[in-house]
Motif scaffolding. Structure first.
Motif, short mmCIF file in Angstrom:
data_model
loop_
_atom_site.label_atom_id
_atom_site.label_comp_id
_atom_site.label_asym_id
_atom_site.label_seq_id
_atom_site.Cartn_x
_atom_site.Cartn_y
_atom_site.Cartn_z
N ARG A 158 -3.02 -0.15 19.13
CA ARG A 158 -2.44 -0.73 17.92
C ARG A 158 -2.62 -2.25 17.91
O ARG A 158 -3.05 -2.83 16.91
CB ARG A 158 -0.94 -0.38 17.85
N THR A 159 -2.28 -2.89 19.01
CA THR A 159 -2.39 -4.34 19.07
C THR A 159 -3.83 -4.81 19.03
O THR A 159 -4.16 -5.79 18.35
CB THR A 159 -1.71 -4.86 20.35
N ASN A 160 -4.72 -4.11 19.73
CA ASN A 160 -6.12 -4.50 19.72
C ASN A 160 -6.73 -4.36 18.33
O ASN A 160 -7.52 -5.22 17.91
CB ASN A 160 -6.92 -3.64 20.71
N SER A 161 -6.37 -3.30 17.61
CA SER A 161 -6.90 -3.12 16.25
C SER A 161 -6.45 -4.26 15.34
O SER A 161 -7.24 -4.81 14.57
CB SER A 161 -6.44 -1.78 15.68
N SER A 162 -5.19 -4.65 15.45
CA SER A 162 -4.68 -5.74 14.62
C SER A 162 -5.32 -7.06 15.02
O SER A 162 -5.66 -7.89 14.15
CB SER A 162 -3.16 -5.83 14.77
N TYR A 163 -5.50 -7.27 16.32
CA TYR A 163 -6.08 -8.53 16.78
C TYR A 163 -7.53 -8.65 16.32
O TYR A 163 -7.98 -9.75 15.97
CB TYR A 163 -6.00 -8.62 18.30
N GLU A 164 -8.28 -7.57 16.31
CA GLU A 164 -9.66 -7.61 15.82
C GLU A 164 -9.71 -8.00 14.35
O GLU A 164 -10.60 -8.76 13.92
CB GLU A 164 -10.33 -6.26 16.04
N ARG A 165 -8.76 -7.50 13.56
CA ARG A 165 -8.71 -7.88 12.15
C ARG A 165 -8.40 -9.37 12.00
O ARG A 165 -9.00 -10.06 11.17
CB ARG A 165 -7.64 -7.05 11.43
N TRP A 166 -7.46 -9.86 12.79
CA TRP A 166 -7.10 -11.28 12.72
C TRP A 166 -8.28 -12.15 13.11
O TRP A 166 -8.55 -13.16 12.46
CB TRP A 166 -5.92 -11.54 13.66
N TRP A 167 -9.00 -11.76 14.16
CA TRP A 167 -10.13 -12.57 14.61
C TRP A 167 -11.27 -12.54 13.60
O TRP A 167 -11.96 -13.54 13.38
CB TRP A 167 -10.61 -12.07 15.97
N GLU A 168 -11.49 -11.39 12.96
CA GLU A 168 -12.54 -11.31 11.94
C GLU A 168 -12.21 -12.21 10.76
O GLU A 168 -13.10 -12.88 10.22
CB GLU A 168 -12.72 -9.86 11.48
N ALA A 169 -10.95 -12.24 10.35
CA ALA A 169 -10.54 -13.13 9.25
C ALA A 169 -10.74 -14.59 9.64
O ALA A 169 -11.20 -15.40 8.82
CB ALA A 169 -9.08 -12.87 8.89
N GLU A 287 -12.05 -9.54 1.46
CA GLU A 287 -11.50 -8.51 0.57
C GLU A 287 -11.46 -7.15 1.25
O GLU A 287 -10.55 -6.35 0.98
CB GLU A 287 -12.33 -8.46 -0.71
N LYS A 288 -12.42 -6.89 2.15
CA LYS A 288 -12.38 -5.63 2.90
C LYS A 288 -11.15 -5.57 3.78
O LYS A 288 -10.45 -4.54 3.84
CB LYS A 288 -13.65 -5.52 3.74
N LEU A 289 -10.85 -6.66 4.47
CA LEU A 289 -9.64 -6.70 5.31
C LEU A 289 -8.38 -6.58 4.47
O LEU A 289 -7.39 -5.99 4.90
CB LEU A 289 -9.61 -8.01 6.10
N LEU A 290 -8.42 -7.15 3.27
CA LEU A 290 -7.24 -7.13 2.41
C LEU A 290 -6.95 -5.74 1.86
O LEU A 290 -5.79 -5.33 1.76
CB LEU A 290 -7.43 -8.13 1.26
N THR A 291 -7.99 -5.01 1.50
CA THR A 291 -7.82 -3.73 0.80
C THR A 291 -7.87 -2.52 1.72
O THR A 291 -7.62 -1.41 1.26
CB THR A 291 -8.91 -3.59 -0.28
N THR A 292 -8.21 -2.70 3.00
CA THR A 292 -8.26 -1.56 3.92
C THR A 292 -7.41 -1.85 5.15
O THR A 292 -7.94 -2.18 6.22
CB THR A 292 -9.71 -1.26 4.36
N PRO A 293 -6.10 -1.78 5.02
CA PRO A 293 -5.23 -2.01 6.18
C PRO A 293 -5.28 -0.84 7.15
O PRO A 293 -5.87 0.22 6.86
CB PRO A 293 -3.84 -2.14 5.54
N ILE A 346 0.00 -9.52 12.59
CA ILE A 346 -1.39 -9.99 12.56
C ILE A 346 -2.32 -8.96 11.93
O ILE A 346 -3.50 -9.25 11.72
CB ILE A 346 -1.88 -10.34 13.97
N GLU A 347 -1.79 -7.77 11.61
CA GLU A 347 -2.59 -6.80 10.89
C GLU A 347 -3.00 -7.33 9.52
O GLU A 347 -4.08 -7.04 9.02
CB GLU A 347 -1.81 -5.49 10.74
N GLU A 348 -2.11 -8.12 8.90
CA GLU A 348 -2.41 -8.77 7.63
C GLU A 348 -2.64 -10.25 7.92
O GLU A 348 -1.72 -11.07 7.85
CB GLU A 348 -1.25 -8.59 6.64
N PRO A 349 -3.87 -10.65 8.27
CA PRO A 349 -4.10 -11.98 8.84
C PRO A 349 -3.96 -13.13 7.85
O PRO A 349 -3.72 -14.26 8.26
CB PRO A 349 -5.54 -11.88 9.35
N PHE A 350 -4.08 -12.87 6.56
CA PHE A 350 -4.10 -13.97 5.60
C PHE A 350 -2.72 -14.57 5.35
O PHE A 350 -2.61 -15.64 4.76
CB PHE A 350 -4.73 -13.51 4.29
N GLY A 351 -1.67 -13.88 5.79
CA GLY A 351 -0.35 -14.47 5.75
C GLY A 351 0.01 -15.21 7.03
O GLY A 351 0.98 -15.97 7.05
#
Length: 388
Positions: A158-169, A287-293, A346-351
């Motif tokens: 769970r944490t690794n998946s969220s961290y990958e999204r944050w790093w990609e953003a 937008e991909k990160l935003l619309t595919t949580p 961190i799953e929603e990195p833009f906030g």
């Protein structure tokens, strides 16, 4: 030469890993945690020794490795990087976990109180003398131990998946800063002189607006767009931007149209259009990160599993720790709930990302590029005999 280059690259990767810089160390840490969990489970199944017993009987090399990883995580602090590692009372995460931690503490207090009353025969004497009051204990090496490994794996994934999204953003926004600054430099380079001032100014102001419009778009605060870009665009261009369904995409279209009608050579236009394409790819990635949580069922199942496990924890540790179970269960619940909450945030990195600072970087880069071009203009005129 190639061997020397390989050594330099490996040294840089090792240094980044030891400083926990980038996504790779986090992934490595997660994989090592999963390997350790599976190894401990296999050893417990073979010998019956619990994880705590295995830790107490471990080789000194294990403690040396743990010390090395602890030192690696402390490198930024030792180098003077500011961390609020001990500001628990002012931590937003800690304040948000007060409710779940109180629930676990109350369960643990009830378990300790029940067993204390049972131990001193108070329940038999004053409540129900004829009732055979049972002791409620769970074996740490049975089902609870198996569920511990499953929960650990789930939290790691769970944490690794969220961290990958944050790093990609973060990578997307770093690319946006670089490409906007690059386009500003190209604009000043290929559209010099007073004759190109209208086109040059239009390109620079739309480049300035792009990260701001993207920030507002990703955070869903379209009503704040007018205030954020006020004074950057003429009234007609501002109204056009405000009417757009996708403001950052409109900004890229405006940049492309302005480049198309400019007097730049076709080679220059093609080169600049490549940078615009990179900006559009970054927009699409954001937008991909935003619309595919991460699927909601995955998040909910992790949370429910964690609550159930922490509810059972006091029944496991009471027999060995007694009333110390209360503070220890609170510490354990804080750590585990904290890991789960960090993954959710961190799953929603833009906030979480400081997008305003990226916008300020673009503004500073454009201003610096313009100032440098004006400073270098006399030298250019001197070299070309007064021709721009």
């Amino acid at each position: 030469m190639s061997q020397l280059l390989l050594c330099v690259v490996l040294r840089k990767l090792l240094a980044d890993a030891m400083k926990f810089n980038g996504p790779a160390p986090e992934l490595i840490n997660g994989r090592l945690a999963m390997i350790g969990i599976l190894a401990a489970a296999k050893h417990e199944a073979e010998t019956g020794a619990t994880v705590l017993q295995q830790a107490l009987q471990a080789s000194p090399w294990l403690y040396a490795a743990l010390g090395l990883w602890v030192y690696a995580s402390m490198v930024p602090i030792l180098k003077g990087v500011r961390h609020e590692a001990f500001g628990i009372l002012t931590s937003r995460i800690a304040r948000g976990l007060f409710g779940p931690m109180s629930y676990v503490a109350s369960i643990c207090f009830g378990v300790c109180l029940y067993h204390s009353l049972l131990e001193y025969n108070i329940l038999q004497q004053w409540v129900a003398p004829d009732l055979d009051w049972p002791t409620i204990n769970l074996n740490s090496s049975g089902i609870f131990s198996i569920s511990t490994f499953a929960l650990s794996l789930l939290l790691v994934f769970r944490t690794n998946s969220s961290y990958e999204r944050w790093w990609e953003a973060r990578d997307c926004w770093r690319m946006i800063v670089n490409e906007c600054t690059h386009l500003a430099r190209q604009t000043e380079q290929w559209l010099p002189g007073p004759a190109s001032e209208p086109v040059r100014s239009a390109l620079l102001r739309w480049l300035h607006v792009f990260p701001i419009s993207l920030m507002v778009h990703l955070r869903g605060h379209e009503e704040d767009l007018r205030q954020e870009v006020q004074g950057l665009l003429p009234p007609d261009e501002l109204e056009l931007l405000l009417r757009a369904q996708n403001p950052p995409l409109l900004v890229l279209s405006a940049i492309g149209q302005i480049m198309a009608v400019s007097e730049m050579r076709i080679e220059s236009k093609t080169h600049m259009d490549e940078s615009v394409r990179v900006l559009q790819e970054s927009l699409g990635s954001c937008e991909k990160l935003l619309t595919t949580p991460i699927p909601l069922s995955y998040t909910r199942h992790t949370g429910r599993f964690l609550v159930l496990w922490l509810t059972c924890l006091p029944f496991v540790i009471w027999q060995e720790l007694g009333w110390l179970s209360v503070p220890i269960s609170m510490v354990v619940s804080f750590l585990l709930f904290g890991i789960e909450e960090i993954g959710v945030q961190i799953e929603e990195p833009f906030g979480i990302l400081a997008l305003e600072s990226y916008c300020d970087e673009v503004k500073a880069g454009i201003n610096q590029t313009t100032a440098d071009a004006n400073a270098l203009l006399p030298i250019t005129l001197k070299l070309t005999g007064g021709k721009t």
